[in-house]
Design a protein around this motif. Structure first.
Motif, PDB file in Angstrom:
ATOM      1  N   THR A  25      29.797 -13.013 -61.151  1.00  0.00           N
ATOM      2  CA  THR A  25      29.527 -13.417 -59.616  1.00  0.00           C
ATOM      3  C   THR A  25      29.450 -12.123 -58.806  1.00  0.00           C
ATOM      4  OG1 THR A  25      30.096 -15.648 -59.767  1.00  0.00           O
ATOM      5  CG2 THR A  25      29.645 -14.772 -57.669  1.00  0.00           C
ATOM      6  N   LEU A  26      28.451 -11.641 -58.096  1.00  0.00           N
ATOM      7  CA  LEU A  26      28.416 -10.859 -56.850  1.00  0.00           C
ATOM      8  C   LEU A  26      28.858 -11.316 -55.789  1.00  0.00           C
ATOM      9  CD1 LEU A  26      27.899  -7.867 -55.815  1.00  0.00           C
ATOM     10  CD2 LEU A  26      25.364  -8.424 -55.574  1.00  0.00           C
ATOM     11  N   TYR A  27      29.880 -10.777 -54.836  1.00  0.00           N
ATOM     12  CA  TYR A  27      30.340 -11.404 -53.546  1.00  0.00           C
ATOM     13  C   TYR A  27      30.687 -10.336 -52.631  1.00  0.00           C
ATOM     14  CZ  TYR A  27      34.959 -10.462 -55.065  1.00  0.00           C
ATOM     15  OH  TYR A  27      36.191  -9.803 -55.491  1.00  0.00           O
ATOM     16  N   GLY A  28      31.016 -10.799 -51.487  1.00  0.00           N
ATOM     17  CA  GLY A  28      31.306  -9.848 -50.472  1.00  0.00           C
ATOM     18  C   GLY A  28      31.445 -10.536 -48.893  1.00  0.00           C
ATOM     19  N   VAL A  29      32.006  -9.440 -48.150  1.00  0.00           N
ATOM     20  CA  VAL A  29      32.057  -9.773 -46.817  1.00  0.00           C
ATOM     21  C   VAL A  29      31.502  -8.306 -45.946  1.00  0.00           C
ATOM     22  CG1 VAL A  29      33.471 -10.442 -44.856  1.00  0.00           C
ATOM     23  CG2 VAL A  29      34.066 -11.245 -47.143  1.00  0.00           C
ATOM     24  N   VAL A  30      30.809  -8.446 -44.881  1.00  0.00           N
ATOM     25  CA  VAL A  30      30.331  -7.340 -43.865  1.00  0.00           C
ATOM     26  C   VAL A  30      31.072  -8.111 -42.646  1.00  0.00           C
ATOM     27  CG1 VAL A  30      28.864  -6.201 -45.150  1.00  0.00           C
ATOM     28  CG2 VAL A  30      28.246  -8.163 -44.023  1.00  0.00           C
ATOM     29  N   ASP A  31      31.785  -6.868 -41.991  1.00  0.00           N
ATOM     30  CA  ASP A  31      32.465  -7.512 -40.624  1.00  0.00           C
ATOM     31  C   ASP A  31      32.548  -6.439 -39.948  1.00  0.00           C
ATOM     32  OD1 ASP A  31      34.567  -7.891 -38.750  1.00  0.00           O
ATOM     33  OD2 ASP A  31      35.559  -9.590 -40.076  1.00  0.00           O
ATOM     34  N   ALA A  32      31.972  -6.559 -38.792  1.00  0.00           N
ATOM     35  CA  ALA A  32      32.000  -5.202 -37.617  1.00  0.00           C
ATOM     36  C   ALA A  32      32.276  -5.810 -36.233  1.00  0.00           C
ATOM     37  CB  ALA A  32      30.820  -4.402 -37.719  1.00  0.00           C
ATOM     38  N   ASN A  33      33.081  -4.882 -35.512  1.00  0.00           N
ATOM     39  CA  ASN A  33      33.312  -5.369 -34.177  1.00  0.00           C
ATOM     40  C   ASN A  33      33.404  -4.062 -33.287  1.00  0.00           C
ATOM     41  OD1 ASN A  33      36.309  -4.433 -33.824  1.00  0.00           O
ATOM     42  ND2 ASN A  33      36.457  -5.533 -35.637  1.00  0.00           N
ATOM     43  N   ILE A  34      33.416  -4.393 -31.950  1.00  0.00           N
ATOM     44  CA  ILE A  34      33.506  -3.437 -30.627  1.00  0.00           C
ATOM     45  C   ILE A  34      34.723  -3.720 -30.122  1.00  0.00           C
ATOM     46  CG2 ILE A  34      32.559  -2.388 -28.550  1.00  0.00           C
ATOM     47  CD1 ILE A  34      29.824  -3.294 -29.377  1.00  0.00           C
ATOM     48  N   GLU A  35      35.751  -2.724 -30.285  1.00  0.00           N
ATOM     49  CA  GLU A  35      37.147  -2.736 -29.949  1.00  0.00           C
ATOM     50  C   GLU A  35      37.371  -1.671 -28.576  1.00  0.00           C
ATOM     51  OE1 GLU A  35      41.456  -2.482 -32.025  1.00  0.00           O
ATOM     52  OE2 GLU A  35      39.932  -1.037 -32.525  1.00  0.00           O
ATOM     53  N   TYR A  36      38.426  -2.470 -27.702  1.00  0.00           N
ATOM     54  CA  TYR A  36      39.014  -1.685 -26.708  1.00  0.00           C
ATOM     55  C   TYR A  36      40.478  -1.746 -26.796  1.00  0.00           C
ATOM     56  CZ  TYR A  36      41.516  -0.732 -22.216  1.00  0.00           C
ATOM     57  OH  TYR A  36      42.195  -0.285 -21.303  1.00  0.00           O
ATOM     58  N   VAL A  37      41.095  -0.438 -26.783  1.00  0.00           N
ATOM     59  CA  VAL A  37      42.679  -0.168 -26.798  1.00  0.00           C
ATOM     60  C   VAL A  37      43.015   0.562 -25.808  1.00  0.00           C
ATOM     61  CG1 VAL A  37      44.632   0.136 -28.521  1.00  0.00           C
ATOM     62  CG2 VAL A  37      42.485  -0.713 -29.321  1.00  0.00           C
ATOM     63  N   ASN A  38      44.230   0.206 -25.338  1.00  0.00           N
ATOM     64  CA  ASN A  38      44.812   1.255 -24.313  1.00  0.00           C
ATOM     65  C   ASN A  38      46.242   1.837 -24.834  1.00  0.00           C
ATOM     66  OD1 ASN A  38      47.060  -0.657 -24.216  1.00  0.00           O
ATOM     67  ND2 ASN A  38      46.398  -0.927 -21.919  1.00  0.00           N
ATOM     68  N   LYS A  39      46.511   3.254 -24.201  1.00  0.00           N
ATOM     69  CA  LYS A  39      47.583   3.887 -24.318  1.00  0.00           C
ATOM     70  C   LYS A  39      47.894   4.214 -25.832  1.00  0.00           C
ATOM     71  CE  LYS A  39      50.032   1.047 -20.869  1.00  0.00           C
ATOM     72  NZ  LYS A  39      50.993  -0.002 -20.618  1.00  0.00           N
TER      73      LYS A  39
END
Length: 387
Positions: A25-39
């Motif tokens: 079985t071929l399987y997977g996950v693609v996950d992307a996000n836009i992030e803000y972090v300070n300091k």
């Protein structure tokens, strides 16, 4: 004519082999996000003079928020009598850049082969998760999400192990596991406060103990209640010898209606090659999942680490973090999410000297507190698709 018959025979042999592997079985996950972090500062390593530098805010596109982006192959072959041959090859990658994770390994998340018995359990060989990782997997409120989960502080950077023999068995409501690694493969560079690199490939002639690792775990699940206990030890290279990194954990959970609460405790003790204590801490976590509707899920998690000794400093400010996750599922395969966290006396994911800054080094996205800072906030919105 003879060549044609030989070709057909060869094709028949190939087809038979392909049919034997039909369970792949071929399987997977693609996950992307836009992030803000300070300091945010830089990981303090030799290249920057062990100086995290000034405080900065950052906006960035990341790979992996709820899940690490990956693709894999999973296969079984029925050998008869309740026995199967199994394998898993799983590759982690950065969706934002297309590069490999896990220090550039092709199959850095998992790569193993073994046998599985309906009666006696499963025995596998290769790069695998530790027994503690398995034992605590169902007791992490955020489910080991890539973003803001302090799994390295909880379990150590060695929660994936090269060169490993592993046993897993399920007996009614009880799951049992144990593993042994001939050379864990985790390596951390020298950072501020740490004079030398830690860890390596192991399997050094004449030094059998160097970089070895082992552990075991038990988990119980019946009805709404679950519990687990586990132990893990890693003997990383330090100089030309090895130290010891020991951890033991216990956790429990209880489900009622659309909600599940869970929490746990992890004891930790690290010593250097001279058997001198360099870190001693008690890590706690508690949290809950609540399924508002079939499509909307909410998670809240709180983590606290009581640092009793860190490289000889017995007056360390104890780090803590609170994290919140909300996700909306369009289908079983696609969802969108919000992740956010606030950390005190450490960076997000509770990354600090206590973890060897391993999370920031692994993700290549710094969660290191800048000079003069004591807290950090981050938030991200993203999309995940499973195939």
């Amino acid at each position: 004519m003879k060549k044609s018959l030989l070709a057909l025979a060869a094709l028949g042999t190939f087809a038979g082999a392909a049919q034997a592997q039909s369970s792949v079985t071929l399987y997977g996950v693609v996950d992307a996000n836009i992030e803000y972090v300070n300091k945010v500062g830089a990981v303090p390593v030799a290249a920057n003079g062990f100086n995290p530098g000034p405080s900065n805010r950052v906006f960035r596109l990341n790979s992996g928020g709820l899940s690490g982006s990956r693709w894999g192959l999973r296969g079984t072959e029925d050998l008869g009598g309740g026995l199967k041959a199994i394998f898993v090859l799983e590759s982690g990658f950065n969706l934002d850049t297309g590069t490999s994770q896990q220090s550039g390994r092709l199959f850095g998340r998992q790569s193993y082969v073994g046998l599985q018995s309906d009666s006696f359990g499963q025995l596998t060989f290769g790069r695998q998760y530790t027994s503690m990782f398995d034992a605590l997997a169902n007791f992490s409120p955020t489910g080991y999400v890539t973003q803001y989960e302090p799994v390295v502080l909880q379990q150590g950077p060695n929660y994936r192990a090269d060169n490993t023999i592993k046993y897993v068995g399920k007996f009614g409501p009880v799951s049992a596991g144990a593993h042994w690694s001939f050379g864990n493969g985790t390596a951390l560079p020298a950072t501020v406060g740490v004079a030398t690199a830690i860890g390596g490939g192991g399997e050094v002639p004449g030094q059998f103990r160097r970089d070895t690792a082992y552990g075991a775990g038990l988990a119980y699940a019946a009805g709404p209640f679950g519990a687990s206990i586990s132990y893990d030890q890693w003997n990383p290279t330090i100089g030309t010898s090895n130290g010891t990194v020991k951890k033991a954990a216990a956790a429990a959970s209880y489900s009622f209606g659309p909600a599940k609460i869970m929490g746990g405790y992890r004891w930790g003790q690290n010593k250097n090659a001279a058997d001198v204590l360099i870190q001693r801490d008690d890590f706690y976590w508690i949290g809950a999942n609540y399924q508002v509707t079939p499509a909307i899920g909410l998670t809240l998690e709180y983590n606290y680490d009581n640092l009793k000794n860190l490289y000889g400093n017995k007056n360390v400010d104890n780090p803590w973090q609170i994290a919140f996750v909300a996700n909306y599922a369009f289908s079983k395969r696609t969802d969108v999410y919000l992740t956010t966290a606030y950390a005190k006396h450490a960076g997000l994911t509770m990354d600090s000297l206590a973890t060897g800054f391993a999370t920031s080094l692994s993700l290549a996205n710094s969660y290191v507190l800048a000079n003069g800072q004591t807290s950090m906030f981050g938030a991200a919105v993203g999309i995940r698709h499973k195939f």
